[in-house]
Each structure stands twice: as structure tokens, then as C-alpha cells.
Design a protein around this motif. Sequence first.
Motif, PDB file in Angstrom:
ATOM      1  N   VAL A 290      -0.815  -3.768  -0.957  1.00 22.44           N
ATOM      2  CA  VAL A 290       0.022  -2.749  -0.322  1.00 22.44           C
ATOM      3  C   VAL A 290      -0.669  -1.395  -0.253  1.00 22.44           C
ATOM      4  CG1 VAL A 290       2.094  -3.942  -1.122  1.00 22.44           C
ATOM      5  CG2 VAL A 290       1.166  -2.053  -2.475  1.00 22.44           C
ATOM      6  N   ASP A 291      -1.829  -1.276  -0.892  1.00 22.11           N
ATOM      7  CA  ASP A 291      -2.534   0.007  -0.883  1.00 22.11           C
ATOM      8  C   ASP A 291      -3.647   0.050   0.156  1.00 22.11           C
ATOM      9  OD1 ASP A 291      -4.077  -1.883  -2.257  1.00 22.11           O
ATOM     10  OD2 ASP A 291      -5.021  -0.367  -3.537  1.00 22.11           O
ATOM     11  N   GLN A 292      -3.762  -0.984   0.982  1.00 21.06           N
ATOM     12  CA  GLN A 292      -4.804  -1.040   2.002  1.00 21.06           C
ATOM     13  C   GLN A 292      -4.208  -1.468   3.335  1.00 21.06           C
ATOM     14  OE1 GLN A 292      -7.904  -3.733   0.724  1.00 21.06           O
ATOM     15  NE2 GLN A 292      -8.839  -2.249  -0.661  1.00 21.06           N
ATOM     16  N   ARG A 293      -4.786  -0.941   4.422  1.00 23.05           N
ATOM     17  CA  ARG A 293      -4.379  -1.377   5.744  1.00 23.05           C
ATOM     18  C   ARG A 293      -4.785  -2.836   5.938  1.00 23.05           C
ATOM     19  NH1 ARG A 293      -3.334   2.387   9.679  1.00 23.05           N
ATOM     20  NH2 ARG A 293      -4.358   1.081  11.244  1.00 23.05           N
ATOM     21  N   PRO A 294      -3.999  -3.625   6.664  1.00 19.64           N
ATOM     22  CA  PRO A 294      -2.784  -3.247   7.400  1.00 19.64           C
ATOM     23  C   PRO A 294      -1.508  -3.330   6.549  1.00 19.64           C
ATOM     24  CG  PRO A 294      -3.277  -5.525   7.839  1.00 19.64           C
ATOM     25  CD  PRO A 294      -4.386  -5.028   6.936  1.00 19.64           C
ATOM     26  N   PHE A 295      -1.637  -3.845   5.311  1.00 19.20           N
ATOM     27  CA  PHE A 295      -0.439  -4.127   4.530  1.00 19.20           C
ATOM     28  C   PHE A 295       0.137  -2.900   3.834  1.00 19.20           C
ATOM     29  CE2 PHE A 295      -2.859  -8.213   4.484  1.00 19.20           C
ATOM     30  CZ  PHE A 295      -2.024  -8.876   5.374  1.00 19.20           C
TER      31      PHE A 295
END
Length: 522
Positions: A290-295
Motif C-alpha cells: 500500500v506504500d507503492q504505486r499503483p496500490f
Amino acid sequence: MNLPATHPDSSSAMSRRRALQLGAGALAAATGGLLSGCATSSGTVTSELIHGATGGGLKDSLDPHFPVTMPDIARVRQLYEPLLRFTPDYRVEPGLATAVEHNPDATEWTFHLREGVTFHDGRPLTAWDVKASMERMANPKNPSGMLTDVAPLVDLARCRAVDDRTYRVVLKEPYGILDQLLASYTLGIVPADFDLTRPVGTGPFRYDTFLPGQRSHFVRHDGYWDRKAAVDSLTILDFTDDAAKVSALLAGQVHTVDNLPPYLAGAIERQGAHPLVSETGGWVPFTMRVDQRPFSDVRVRQAMRLVVDRQQLIDQALSGFGRVANDLYGPFDPDYIGDELPQRHQDIAQARHLLRAAGAEDLHVELVTSTAVGSGGVEAANILVQQAAKAGITVTLTKADAGVFYGDRYLKWGFAQDFWSTRLYLPQAIACALKSSPYNETHFDDPQFTDLVVAARRTTDPARRRTLLQDAQRIEHERGGLIVWAFANQVDAYGRQVSGLVPAREQPCSSYRFNLATLRES
């Protein structure tokens, strides 16, 4: 962050980390020609139960507090026992302690030991042994996996043996669920002078011989306080190949096996063996960082959850041996609300809508998988690739071997899988859903969620804890990074000579309580 060397449930992972096959010659050497009735040098016939355990290797261990492989777990459950334990339906019950109580703010926990418990060498269990065990497994520099969260809070200098039968744990801050943690099979009590080279515990079998990666042999503990084993001895054989393991079962060379490939359940029954199917809370999630794109965009995470056809995954990846899940874990927790929240179903139109709103219509992601995540994991990953394509999402699948998957990049993958065994909700959240968690695969760090979990672990009021945990579950259901698509059934097997094993939610083969098993003459 210092990452853990192994996953807390890495028994299943390690069981699939080797590709070596155990052929007929190696099998004969491993079993040593053992049968259920063996003649001793004096001519006396003794009964021996032989278990085929999945996986294992040269790093296998008899350490009570750090089991890694499936054979490790099978062994430690014969040798050692915790203060409390779980029933087959996964409720805490007395173990070596008959009663436990805490002070009003749960900073002091007092355990009253069972009378008549002896170690394998004949010495009685005392509170001094419990004190030494706690110091070993709550060592802040190297705590046992299930005590990672609480170890820094244990005031070891003030923990004490009140008398021979009473031990008191003193904590630096309230911890309302210590009893749940201390029921873990990884927290066995050992004597104060414990020596790993000659391991002694209180379990139903005592140590005889151990050859890492191959076999171990145990003899019945005749002074055992609970139900004494019906067999004289137990041999545990390591199998790195499912075909060899199943062949050994059908040939009568082993009596029980764990982790039977589910698709073989019907086939072995037609050949005279019996599958043992247990409804568990085990799960093999897809993990989104959740700390990285795309998530990092919650709309993308929600879209990914909506492309999943959960029943299809169960039918095809688990051969039907599982139950639909709703992106939450801990289904046997009395405070679980996964069944009360709206069940997520595949909704391609809504998934496309969320992706457009997030500006991610042409989404490309890499999914990293491995046989190390257990039965059905790779199969589920392949099916998800097809399901995601319906929403215009391109998922590139990368299959890593176990050493890579659970190596230096473990907990760093952007989109991957993992596996977990049955746990109650709060211990599981502490293990994987906080910034401080040792196994936070998704890097979930939600301040509101964290506040709820911390408050829940501090409180001693069950009603307040229930409210806090249900609020936390709602947050994780909406904003978390896990796709929990099913709770997988545990599938084991036993031969026609065996009786006494029953389904259990915690671990394979009646939670490896082989003292319950009996053998009939063939």
C-alpha cells in the motif's frame, strides 16, 4: 527495518523448497524397513507409528521455540508443551497450567501449574523451569515468533517463581491477550538446564534419535500426565516429494502423512487409505504493497479485490477444499465480522470504474509467486492473471524459487502471495498489519487501525475489545492491502491400520497429537 529470517508459518513454505525426489531406495533407507510391529533384541514385539512429514532439510531443528519446517513442527509437538493449548476447535484450554489469572490492568499474569507433570528424565515440572523457559523464548534480542510483539514488554527482572507451582509474568504495560499468545505450540516449557543436543520436555514422546532432513525417532513417555500414547514409539520421516510420500502411504511404509495434495483425496480413498480433512482458518492471500504505486491508491486495491472470482479459485486451485473468504482473517475468532460485512464478488464493471477513477485504466502489474506459499498458491496466481484480464489489467506472473521468494526480498515484493495458519484476529493483526509487525507484507500503516489494535490488546474488557476489533476489521476490509479469497481446508491422510485421529483447526494430523492414534494389526 530488520527483517525476520523466516516466515512464522514457514513450515508449509519450507516443505516445498526442495525439488529432490525420495526414490524407492532412499525411502527404504529412511524407513529402515520399519513396520508397525517391530521386534526388539529381546524378541518383544513393539508397536511403532510412522509419520510422513512434508519437507525438511539439513537445517531441521528440535528447538522448541524456533520450529521452521513441517517436520520441525511435528517433532516439537511430541517433545514439548505450552502452558495453555488449543482444542481441536481452536479454543484455549489448560495445558501445563490449570489456571491463569491477571490483575485488573493485565500487567501481571499468574499461572498455576498442573500437579504430577514430569519431564522425560523423570524430574517434576516446577515454576523455576517456566521462568527459565520464559527468559529463553521472550529474550528481547531473539524472541520466539509469537512473542515478537510482547517480548519488549516483559519485565524479565521482575517475573518470578512465586513457589514451585506458581509463576508470575510482569509486564511494563497492559496486555490483555497474553493467554492467547502463550497457547502457541512454539512456546513449549523446557527444564531450566535445557540442552538442545539432548532435548527434554514434558510431551507424550521423548527424544531418541534425530537425523536432520531424513528421520527422527521418539519413544513413549510413560510418565506423561495426559493421555498416554497407545504406541510404543514414533518415527517421523521427511519427504521432499509428494509422489513418494503418497506411494509410501499406500504401500504401508508410513501410517500417516500431512499435507496431502487435495486432488488426491478421492484417489487414495479408493486404494484403501483415508483422507483427513480439517476446516481451518489457514489462508494464502495476495499481498499488495500500500506504500507503492499503483496500490497506494485504495481504489486500485478495491478494484483488484473485485476482479477475483473466489469460488473459481477454490474450485480450481484448491480442488474445492476451502471456503469463500471476505478479505479478512481470523474466522474462528468470536469477534470476527467477515461474514457480516457485504461479501465481495467478482464485479468487472465496478472494477473498471474504480480503475478509471484512479487513472489506472491501462494497469500493468507484476505478481510474484512461488510453490513455497503452499498447495494451490501458484495455481491461484495463474487463475488470477486470467480473471484480472477481464478488467483490462495485465498481470505478469513471475515464479520464484523458495530461496528467492523468502530471501532478501521477502516483505519487499509489490504484489505477491504469502500463507498463514489458523490464528485469532488480534494476534494475527499484531503479526502482519502494523508498522511494527514482523511480517507486514503489505506495509499497511493506518494510524486509526493501529490505535484500535493497540487499545484492543491493552483492554481486559471483552465487550470493549469486541467493539475495537470489529472497527479495526471494517478499516482493514475497506483500506487494507490483502486479498483474502479463501480459507483452505487442511488435507492429510492415514492408512487403514490407523484410528483415533480427528480433524483439528490448528495444525495437520490432529495438530500432530500422535498420542491419540492407535494402530490395528494388518
